[in-house]
Design a protein around this motif. Structure first.
Motif, PDB file in Angstrom:
ATOM      1  N   TYR B   6       0.784  -0.976  -0.019  1.00  0.00           N
ATOM      2  CA  TYR B   6      -0.111   0.157  -0.181  1.00  0.00           C
ATOM      3  C   TYR B   6       0.445   1.035   0.273  1.00  0.00           C
ATOM      4  CZ  TYR B   6      -2.858   3.802   1.974  1.00  0.00           C
ATOM      5  OH  TYR B   6      -4.044   4.635   2.203  1.00  0.00           O
ATOM      6  N   PRO B   9      -3.408   6.569   0.008  1.00  0.00           N
ATOM      7  CA  PRO B   9      -4.713   6.231  -1.004  1.00  0.00           C
ATOM      8  C   PRO B   9      -4.614   6.428  -2.379  1.00  0.00           C
ATOM      9  CG  PRO B   9      -4.726   8.188   1.250  1.00  0.00           C
ATOM     10  CD  PRO B   9      -3.364   7.068   0.792  1.00  0.00           C
ATOM     11  N   GLY B  10      -5.294   5.229  -3.225  1.00  0.00           N
ATOM     12  CA  GLY B  10      -5.574   4.957  -4.201  1.00  0.00           C
ATOM     13  C   GLY B  10      -3.654   4.385  -4.726  1.00  0.00           C
ATOM     14  N   LYS B  11      -3.532   3.936  -4.058  1.00  0.00           N
ATOM     15  CA  LYS B  11      -1.781   3.537  -4.534  1.00  0.00           C
ATOM     16  C   LYS B  11      -1.459   2.287  -4.404  1.00  0.00           C
ATOM     17  CE  LYS B  11      -0.419   7.141  -4.424  1.00  0.00           C
ATOM     18  NZ  LYS B  11       0.435   9.227  -4.339  1.00  0.00           N
ATOM     19  N   ARG B  12      -1.399   1.056  -5.136  1.00  0.00           N
ATOM     20  CA  ARG B  12      -0.597  -0.471  -4.441  1.00  0.00           C
ATOM     21  C   ARG B  12       0.271  -0.581  -5.609  1.00  0.00           C
ATOM     22  NH1 ARG B  12      -4.397  -2.755  -8.352  1.00  0.00           N
ATOM     23  NH2 ARG B  12      -6.179  -1.675  -8.038  1.00  0.00           N
ATOM     24  N   LEU B  45      -7.500   0.943   0.915  1.00  0.00           N
ATOM     25  CA  LEU B  45      -6.974   2.233  -0.897  1.00  0.00           C
ATOM     26  C   LEU B  45      -7.889   3.382  -1.483  1.00  0.00           C
ATOM     27  CD1 LEU B  45      -6.558  -1.044  -3.321  1.00  0.00           C
ATOM     28  CD2 LEU B  45      -4.895   0.258  -2.198  1.00  0.00           C
ATOM     29  N   LYS B  46      -9.238   3.586  -0.479  1.00  0.00           N
ATOM     30  CA  LYS B  46      -9.625   4.454  -0.248  1.00  0.00           C
ATOM     31  C   LYS B  46      -8.695   5.799   0.674  1.00  0.00           C
ATOM     32  CE  LYS B  46     -13.913   3.039  -2.027  1.00  0.00           C
ATOM     33  NZ  LYS B  46     -15.193   2.140  -2.085  1.00  0.00           N
ATOM     34  N   ASP B 328      -8.783  -5.208  -9.261  1.00  0.00           N
ATOM     35  CA  ASP B 328      -9.639  -4.712 -10.371  1.00  0.00           C
ATOM     36  C   ASP B 328     -11.173  -5.757 -10.576  1.00  0.00           C
ATOM     37  OD1 ASP B 328      -8.053  -2.501 -10.866  1.00  0.00           O
ATOM     38  OD2 ASP B 328      -7.686  -3.511 -12.559  1.00  0.00           O
TER      39      ASP B 328
END
Lengths: 348, 348, 348, 348
Positions: B6, B9-12, B45-46, B328
């Motif tokens: 992680y 936010p939004g990135k992995r 993730l959010k 996804d």
């Protein structure tokens, strides 16, 4: 009306008797459409139940139609289709108020015992509001006869007392009607293993068909070892005694796991040995129970929902006029392969 | 080793990370063979889960093989196949001793949260003796991944908290993976009616296939009336909230019967209105629960006995190398029709 | 006879009314010897209880002597001394059979609400067999008036719902009559700490005298911190809401420990905020309950055994003729320091 | 160090033995400050407990100070004051995880039985994190010795298994230390009547002082009638067997009410008669239990809160050097009027 009358040990007769009438405002008179025979009726006929007097109309199971209600009956009216509970509950004594209907101060098991019973065209039901259950319209009566006694007995005295729970391993000792009623209702709780024990291969086959995951014929005297092995060496979480003999009670003591339950369903005529020298450190619970029929409404719902199939317990059908044959068939179950026999009132 | 990291936010990113090592004598290192993604991972993730720091390896579900154990681990050895619980339990604090593993003083939900998690080739498991469960040989791993979190969550937080019982009428509000896990395990208790509610007809069809007796699409805003009618006007004995929104929580309040339970499973981001003006006289129970995984051994037994089919929850399969696609697919469940996605370690 | 009649919001009068008569065979008429006033009666007088029509005789608590019984009443006869339950239970509907008397299909809280009540010389009691309790001879009536409503309410809705247990830490929020009834009956279970919270130092002193181990005056807005500290930083096992306001309900949410219970006793006029953003992971149980009075026989036994002293709740005495003063005293409790006021029928 | 060593039936000696050392990383060594003698120790000395080998250091109760801990012990450090549980619990086997510590796969009752015990200057405690309990500072040790075995035994095996509840009527058969521990902890639940039965008037006087509401000397063989009369003809809700003989077990069977419990605490050397010919229709529960000590933390809290006074059970004090006299005093309780004897380590 026609009624099966007890005439002392070994003697019964289908005789003419006066149609019952209301005695108290809380009574109802029910026209019996279907009834059945219980193992207890056979004990009565052997003279083993002293509370049953000569002249008594036998039977404590049945369904029918309300013929007449007393002035204080508020839940039922003439024409209602009803299930008759084997246990009469006044609904107002201290025991009834805490769910111990079997020890109702004014009821309990009295039908076909202390008062006339259901193996007749009509029966008087005391405390009708709290001893009858409404049946839905347009459904066959037959399956509901199994809810008078045998299914609540297996469920309350075996499954609930035995604390059967998901993933558990249980043994049901005895595959007669009571043991099979226990087997059917034990499956409400998804036990991992249900081991059924009997000496009759025919009954064990039936058990297998009705959901037993393992069957053990105990004729060879090696049932303890077999069951302990089937339970992975640990013993069973619930050992349910559904046969009523000293031997089967003993078997239950030898297979119960630490922390487990022995749920005794059967009536016993004499005392048994309790092996406290072993069991006093086993954190065991032993229960006895005369059915209370507190779960009858809930069992009705499971039948209506298709979660319970009472007809699997019915093997034979008779008319009331042929109740003598019904008794013979039921009493010689090993030969007749009878489980429950249903007796229909010929005129209904 | 490869691990999903992680990065805020939004990135992995699937990155190379050092293989974990034992830190305490009570630790084990497990080679992960299968893992999966949880709705909570999407919340992380959010950026909605502040306890998760940048750089954290995600994932709290999985099965694998013991690679190495600390000196104080007595229940496992290298090579054992194990199930990883999403809840780490030290087994010795007061909360663990009373079954409240979720609030373990030294554990709880820490995997993929406060320490590195299971979406990797290897994972360090603290308090291994009380946080791992031995798996039987020669069985496919995949079904057991469903026992890390989702099945105990549905069972403990929904079914047990909801006191689901034979003959009862329940509603499960939300037919996502958690709702369906609740649906599968609710059937351990033979409820008469299981009403499943969702806005997605596809998920409702799945619910029907997995055992719902009634389905209700709540899109039209008339779900309350529909459910009350399906329950015979009485309301439901258990309203199980498996969606986590204010609207679904509200629906639960409007359908619970007097004496019934609202079992809240979902996490909620903000407070909700509780209608005490109506409910304060309804003899209602409302429960919340973070899963404790105390029932994992029992659930394992039901899977082994064939009473529970975890694979019904699995819709998609990926390799660890393709975990981005797995995310996804899982994140766009309406289109992909995904329930649970299983991710295999490519080298196992 | 004389009776206190509700004449619309803010208006009540002691008027002459016809003596009640039997309407159904299950009724009894009771000569009221002692009655009392409930907080609910004040709400009625404010016009906040729409089910109470103008012309209604108020009151749902009392003891008395059987004047007359219907033909179907089997448990009582003229002259018996009885306790009147605030909840009327038919004993035969599905809710009564499962102990949910408050939701009796033909009863529930109807006295002084949907039918005439006990603040009168005589009262008609429907379903007498299951709504009255026999009192022992030669004991003073007064203490038993406390068993009509307030003690079963504190015990069932607070103590039982709150799962108070030996060694636990509990908080009772509100030290009015209901809170103090909870305090008295909580001591049946030997909790380690009983923290009582109120804004009135006088009531807190009373709480201390009746068994509180800690008292907290919440006027300064720092009650949460004080209680959490008194519980060793852990929070309380049971937070019992006995005040019925949004603020006190909020306090309960902020002090309940993981795994604990919020037992709401008070009626609430409007919805409240439920902090699921915090509580959804706290493994909490929240209960609401309108008293069922299922524990009345058990509470009677504790009084007879000297384990419970109801008189500690009684502060003032009036004659029926002075019931207006009784209402004034009770309504201005902060000044009068009233807890429960007992009203005697002048002619008994 | 000095230790009391078992040398075969009838033989014990206070001998020099090597101070115990850590064997596993989960072990602790505790310096014993206070210990006591249990009835079981007398059975061992009679050669009635085959698991105890010659050479064994006796004793399974005590408090002390941590001397040394293994690398995997996380809850304690050198110098901590601790209570030693008579039951060793690994905290990680299936039985421990469900609270059945008595049947721990790696523990259970092993102290002074399968491994050396507490009647010594030092003792090695396996699985220390889950078999010891931290004691508060600055409190006298003596009362806590009563929490090692006797108080949890009376509470778990008698009170909890007996489902003692407010307003109930119970009988405790046997007023020795176990019976009195049951009496003390039964009062956590406010039973209406506590009838204590023994053959020793001295012990019955003690029982009266400690809270019995009725005492019955059973020497005259008429205890059944006396107890049934004291219970209003109904029998007792719980008959707690705290003597361990066939006669007292029989008495329990004759006094239990329908729906009641027989809670057997005593170990029995041989089987007993169970009167199923009467009890099979009495809806009775019979329990056996080897104490699990799961309630030790809760009992500690009740002691700290002043709800339980363990010192009421202590009658005599000795130094370890005089342990022979302590055994004599305890073994001849009828003459010495001994209940529990506390033995202090002379050097502490």
């Amino acid at each position: 009306m026609k009624a099966l009358v007890y005439l002392g040990p070994g003697k019964r007769v289908l005789a003419d008797r006066p149609k019952p009438v209301l005695e108290l405002p809380t009574d109802a008179v029910v026209k019996v459409t279907k009834t059945t025979i219980c193992g207890t009726d056979l004990h009565i006929l052997k003279g083993e139940v002293p509370s049953v007097a000569t002249g008594r109309v036998l039977g404590h199971e049945g369904v029918g139609t309300i013929e007449e209600v007393g002035a204080a009956v508020s839940q039922f009216k003439r024409g209602d289709r009803v299930l008759i509970s084997c246990i009469t509950s006044c609904g107002r004594c201290e025991n009834c108020r805490r769910g111990l209907y079997s020890h109702c101060a004014q009821g309990g098991w009295i039908l076909g015992n202390r008062i006339d019973g259901t193996q007749a065209e009509f029966v008087r039901i005391p405390w009708a509001d709290t001893s009858l259950y409404r049946l839905p319209e347009a459904v066959d009566d037959e399956q509901y006869v199994m809810l008078s006694d045998i299914l609540p007995t297996g469920y309350e005295c075996g499954v609930l007392s035995g604390k059967v729970s998901p993933g558990s391993t249980i043994a049901i000792v005895g595959a007669g009607p009571i043991g099979l009623a226990t087997l059917l209702t034990a499956q409400f709780y998804a036990p991992a293993e249900i081991i059924v024990v009997d000496v009759d291969d025919n009954r064990l086959d039936t058990a297998k068909r009705l959901g037993a995951t393992q069957i053990v014929n105990s004729t060879d005297g090696r049932a303890t070892d077999a069951i302990v092995e089937l339970s992975g060496g640990r013993g069973v979480d619930a050992a349910i005694e559904a046969a009523g003999s000293a031997e089967t009670f003993d078997l239950c003591q030898s297979i119960v796991a630490p922390g487990g339950v022995i749920a005794n369903i059967g009536r016993h005529g004499k005392s048994v040995q309790l092996h406290l020298e072993k069991l006093s450190s086993q954190n065991m619970t032993l229960t006895t129970r005369l059915v209370d029929t507190v779960t009858t409404p809930m069992l009705l719902r499971t039948v209506l929902a298709g979660r319970l199939q009472p007809l699997w317990l019915v093997t034979h059908h008779f008319k009331l006029a042929d109740i003598a044959s019904a008794y013979d068939t039921f009493a010689h179950a090993a030969e007749s392969r009878a489980l429950k026999v249903v007796i229909a009132n010929g005129r209904s």
